[in-house]
Design a protein around this motif. Structure first.
Motif, short mmCIF file in Angstrom:
data_model
loop_
_atom_site.label_atom_id
_atom_site.label_comp_id
_atom_site.label_asym_id
_atom_site.label_seq_id
_atom_site.Cartn_x
_atom_site.Cartn_y
_atom_site.Cartn_z
N ALA A 76 0.78 -1.27 0.19
CA ALA A 76 -0.08 -0.03 0.14
C ALA A 76 0.92 1.28 0.11
O ALA A 76 2.22 1.29 0.56
CB ALA A 76 -0.94 -0.06 1.20
N TYR A 77 0.43 2.29 -0.67
CA TYR A 77 1.23 3.47 -0.73
C TYR A 77 0.24 4.51 -0.79
O TYR A 77 -0.93 4.52 -0.95
CB TYR A 77 2.12 3.51 -1.88
N THR A 78 0.75 5.86 -0.29
CA THR A 78 -0.14 7.02 -0.03
C THR A 78 -0.27 7.44 -1.57
O THR A 78 0.67 8.01 -2.34
CB THR A 78 0.43 8.16 0.44
N LYS A 79 -1.53 7.49 -2.29
CA LYS A 79 -1.81 8.01 -3.29
C LYS A 79 -2.08 9.53 -3.48
O LYS A 79 -1.83 10.42 -4.30
CB LYS A 79 -3.18 7.35 -4.13
N THR A 106 8.06 10.38 -5.35
CA THR A 106 8.99 9.25 -4.83
C THR A 106 8.69 8.03 -4.04
O THR A 106 9.20 6.91 -4.64
CB THR A 106 9.87 10.04 -3.77
N VAL A 107 7.62 8.25 -3.42
CA VAL A 107 7.23 7.14 -2.75
C VAL A 107 6.37 6.14 -3.75
O VAL A 107 6.46 4.79 -3.55
CB VAL A 107 6.25 7.35 -1.30
N ALA A 108 5.77 6.67 -4.45
CA ALA A 108 4.72 5.72 -5.25
C ALA A 108 5.69 5.10 -6.31
O ALA A 108 5.26 3.87 -6.71
CB ALA A 108 3.85 6.67 -6.35
N ILE A 109 6.92 5.61 -6.82
CA ILE A 109 7.75 4.81 -7.80
C ILE A 109 8.53 3.69 -7.03
O ILE A 109 8.59 2.74 -7.47
CB ILE A 109 8.73 6.04 -8.35
#
Length: 335
Positions: free
Chosen positions: A75-78, A88-91
């Motif tokens: 899971a990541y912050t969209k 950066t986090v999505a990549i």
């Protein structure tokens, strides 16, 4: 057993959390701290996140005592949040999803806060006050959505506190809002500030301009101390928040309040809200800085709820959305 790893990096904190069936296995994070009087810029914040995200991922797996093979989904912050840090986090999340061959889930940051608060406090169906550096909302659940009853019409309450901390040249370590809270404890003389509640919404920009322009002069003239100004600012903005929360409670016939978001660990805000709740025979729920402040576990917990009901994000939609409203997400996991 379902195990989810969550990545959060929408602002100046980068966090990686691991949740297994409602249990927090790991939740390390690192904060980008700027010099006193300065905010954090998107590009510099993104650079900070790049430097720490992989070591935090390794640390989280070690603390949880699991391997990547045991993870069921990522899971990541969209969104919402700052573009460059979010990206950066999505990549990283997308890369790991491909390397590990795991499903990926884009999580709304605000809903991450709410689900973490519900998990930690066991609140059943609270009226939620969500207060942070980038968001100020009063929320209640109804018919598969978190409905926004009231919100800021300009800047968030956390941003208001942070910007005044810059005027006073307060340290950003551990956070400007925390340092304002400590100074306010030694303030006693109240400066009357603009109090702006418009129906269910609040406005902080006029109040901030007023205290930014007049505050330093009043300190120079020795009429007020910096501690008095911090005290006055907190009392005014928190009274506004308590008012709109109480109005939402009355409308929803609610007997629970849950405070989430970074400003939610302010003990004075909790004290004022608790007094209002006691007068209404209601219960206040709040958490400490481990879970109030942005963290990876809250994204993992929201991802866990979504994963259980099959809400996995299609690959072509694993992007970011800087303006991602709380009420845009269908809440299929709540009855």
């Amino acid at each position: 057993m379902v195990t989810i790893i969550g990545f959060e990096g929408s602002a100046n904190k980068i966090g990686v959390g691991i949740i297994r069936d409602g249990q927090v296995l790991a939740n390390p994070r690192h904060t980008y701290v700027t010099p006193p009087g300065q905010g954090f810029m998107p590009s510099e914040t993104a650079k900070h996140h790049k430097e720490h995200i992989l070591s935090l991922t390794k640390q989280a797996l070690e603390e949880a005592k699991i391997t990547w093979q045991e993870i069921d989904a990522i899971a990541y912050t969209k969104g919402p949040g700052m573009g460059a840090p979010l990206l950066t986090v999505a990549i990283v999340a997308r890369t790991l999803a491909q390397l590990w061959q795991k499903p990926i889930i884009g999580v709304n940051h605000c809903i991450g806060h709410i689900e973490m608060g519900r998990l930690i406090t066991s609140a059943e169906n609270p009226t939620v006050l969500y207060v942070s550096g980038g968001n100020t909302q009063v929320i209640s659940y109804e018919n598969k959505r978190y409905r926004i009853f009231g919100e800021t019409i300009d800047i968030a309450v956390g941003n208001c506190l942070d910007r005044f901390a810059r005027v006073l040249k307060l340290s950003n370590d551990p956070s400007p809002g925390f340092n304002i809270e400590q100074m306010a404890k030694n303030g006693s003389k109240y400066l009357e500030l603009p109090y702006c509640v418009k129906g269910m919404d609040v406005s902080f920009s006029g109040l901030l301009s007023f205290i930014e322009q007049r505050g330093p002069k009043l300190v120079e003239q020795k009429k007020y101390t910096p501690e008095d100004l911090c005290y006055s600012l907190q009392e005014t903005v928190f009274a506004m928040l308590v008012e709109i929360t109480e109005r939402a409670m009355s409308h929803c016939n609610s007997r629970e309040v849950l405070i989430v978001g970074g400003v939610g660990c302010n003990l004075r805000l909790q004290e004022m809200m608790r007094k209002m709740c006691e007068e209404r025979n209601a219960i206040l729920f709040a958490t400490d800085d481990r879970f109030c402040i942005d963290n990876g576990a809250m994204i993992a917990q929201a991802g866990y709820e979504m994963f259980k009901v099959g809400m996995v994000t299609p690959w072509e939609k694993t992007t970011i959305t800087q303006r991602f409203r709380t009420d845009q997400v269908e809440i299929n996991w709540r009855k």
